[in-house]
Write an enzyme that holds these catalytic residues in place. Structure first.
Site, PDB file in Angstrom:
ATOM      1  CD  GLN A  16     -21.065   8.103   7.401  1.00 24.49           C
ATOM      2  OE1 GLN A  16     -21.886   7.225   7.165  1.00 24.49           O
ATOM      3  NE2 GLN A  16     -20.982   9.175   6.624  1.00 24.49           N
ATOM      4  CG  ASP A 167     -17.539   7.610   5.192  1.00 23.59           C
ATOM      5  OD1 ASP A 167     -16.322   7.391   5.240  1.00 23.59           O
ATOM      6  OD2 ASP A 167     -18.014   8.664   4.769  1.00 23.59           O
ATOM      7  N   GLY A 246     -30.143 -11.232  -8.258  1.00 22.35           N
ATOM      8  CA  GLY A 246     -29.996 -12.570  -7.705  1.00 22.35           C
ATOM      9  C   GLY A 246     -30.764 -13.577  -8.538  1.00 22.35           C
ATOM     10  N   GLY A 247     -30.922 -14.754  -7.992  1.00 19.91           N
ATOM     11  CA  GLY A 247     -31.602 -15.824  -8.717  1.00 19.91           C
ATOM     12  C   GLY A 247     -33.104 -15.647  -8.802  1.00 19.91           C
TER      13      GLY A 247
END
Length: 424
Positions: A16, A167, A246-247
């Site tokens: 892959q 991969d 995140g924020g």
């Protein structure tokens, strides 16, 4: 013309990570020549077969737009052909186990001497260090690259992702390195080595967690749910479930039908910029001014309460109804789409995100299209090659072997069973 038209890729990849890279280059117009063992080929041709004696979807979906040549690289004639290919091509891509390429005689020094313009691109599990000679597969890469330790729920075991970030993610990184080296060659005239370790590729995709590791040294990670629950942090980034990381706080929430449909969910982000519309739609108008909810920072200790209330609203809607309502309010969200829903999505077919391809043995099947679109380089997704399908064509048109020479190569066993030689 296609963006990489005229570039010849010598593809020694399998499974892959490498095939992902070379398929992307083929989509952009490079002539990718996949070298495979006679009678066997890429191992994935036989892996996870859903139709007996037909190339598996595992293989076909990673090897579009390529040509296949069978070659025994231990046969003297096969070795001769291999070096002719090295001299003719621009890039050699490989993802063999450490040391395998050198055992074939394809050291960087030998390649560079034979073709100073050749770029040698390699995927390995680890970069230089204690583990550089170790084999790595997809899930191992996710573990050593930091993804597994930060995926899943805090009180449960580490989890790997269904996305093949080890991969395919590394293959995409390698493709960028190859294109960059090709550009530098236009100035220097020389090839170079391009290396991409799977551990490094996964970590690059997990950089926000390395960010959080450093933030954690200065105090608790307030956007993580456990902060609002009053649960202390250890000395490393915890698993955060479906928190956004995140924020802008986000979470996966139940929708109507969740009791029987495992994908009746929506991802909802409580973005500060649209907090007032969120309060209105969920029926909590007082939260717009309440000191516990009015500002993003004030909301952090109350995320569980907030998302429980939002979920009470989403559970009254299907995921698509919720999406339609929230989208009109500019609330970032997205339904959890199953692979069945993605396969049947007409808009994804129209955009080329999902493509139907016809195969001479398999018939029609679905695959992914090129996720990167260039306005001046259109991509046609072509079927994967049959094993050795283009052997004679490559010997004749790419390497310039005469009909008589091709017959000798065939009779030597270098390309497997004696093949029909096309008359000139």
């Amino acid at each position: 013309m296609n963006a990489l038209e005229g570039v010849k890729i010598l593809d020694f990849t399998h499974v892959q990570s490498g095939p992902t890279c070379t398929q992307l280059l083929a989509w952009f117009g490079a002539d990718v020549i996949k070298v495979e063992r006679p009678g066997v080929g890429d191992a994935t041709r036989q892996q996870l077969q859903d139709i007996p004696d037909v190339d598996s979807l595992y293989f076909t979906m990673l090897n579009h737009n390529k040509r296949s040549i069978t070659l025994d690289t231990k046969n003297p004639k096969g070795i001769e052909v291999m070096w002719r290919l090295v001299k003719e091509c621009d890039v050699l891509v490989e993802n063999f186990a450490p040391g395998a390429l050198a055992r074939m005689g394809l050291t960087w020094e030998a390649i560079h001497q034979a073709n100073p313009r050749m770029i040698l691109a390699s995927v390995k599990g680890f970069g230089p260090g204690a583990y550089e000679n170790c084999k790595v597969y997809e899930n191992v890469a996710q573990c050593v690259g930091g993804a597994a330790s930060t995926t899943g729920f805090r009180t449960d075991i580490p989890m790997v992702s269904g996305a093949q970030i080890g991969d395919s993610g590394t293959g995409l990184h390698l493709a960028l390195g190859i294109v960059t080296a090709l550009y530098q060659r236009t100035h220097s005239g020389l090839g170079q080595k391009v290396d991409c370790a799977m551990q490094d590729g996964v970590l690059n995709l997990c950089r926000v967690k390395l960010r959080d590791q450093q933030r954690l040294e200065r105090g608790p990670l307030e956007e993580y749910s456990q902060y609002g629950e009053g649960i202390g942090f250890g000395d490393s980034v915890p698993r955060a479930g479906n928190d956004s990381g995140g924020g802008q706080p986000g979470r996966i929430l139940k929708c109507k039908g969740w009791e029987t449909d495992p994908n009746a969910y929506i991802y909802f982000i409580a973005q500060g910029a649209v907090w007032e519309p969120i309060c209105n739609v969920i029926g909590e108008p007082t939260w717009k001014t309440h000191p516990d909810y009015a500002t993003p920072k004030a909301r952090l200790p109350h995320l569980n309460e907030i998302f429980t209330r939002v979920e009470a609203w989403t559970m009254s809607k299907t995921k698509f109804e919720a999406m339609e309502t929230l989208n009109a309010l500019h609330v970032p969200c997205g339904p959890i789409l199953s692979m069945k829903e993605i396969a049947e999505d007409k808009s994804l077919r129209k955009s080329g995100t999902v493509v139907e391809v016809d195969h001479p043995e398999r018939g029609k099947y679905l695959t992914v299209g090129n996720p990167i679109r260039l306005s001046a380089s259109q991509v046609e997704v072509k079927r994967s090659p049959l094993l050795g399908e283009h052997t004679d064509e490559i010997l004749r048109d790419v390497l310039g072997y005469s009909e008589n020479d091709r017959l000798k190569i065939s009779e030597s066993g270098a390309i497997g069973a004696v093949q029909r030689i096309a008359a000139e």
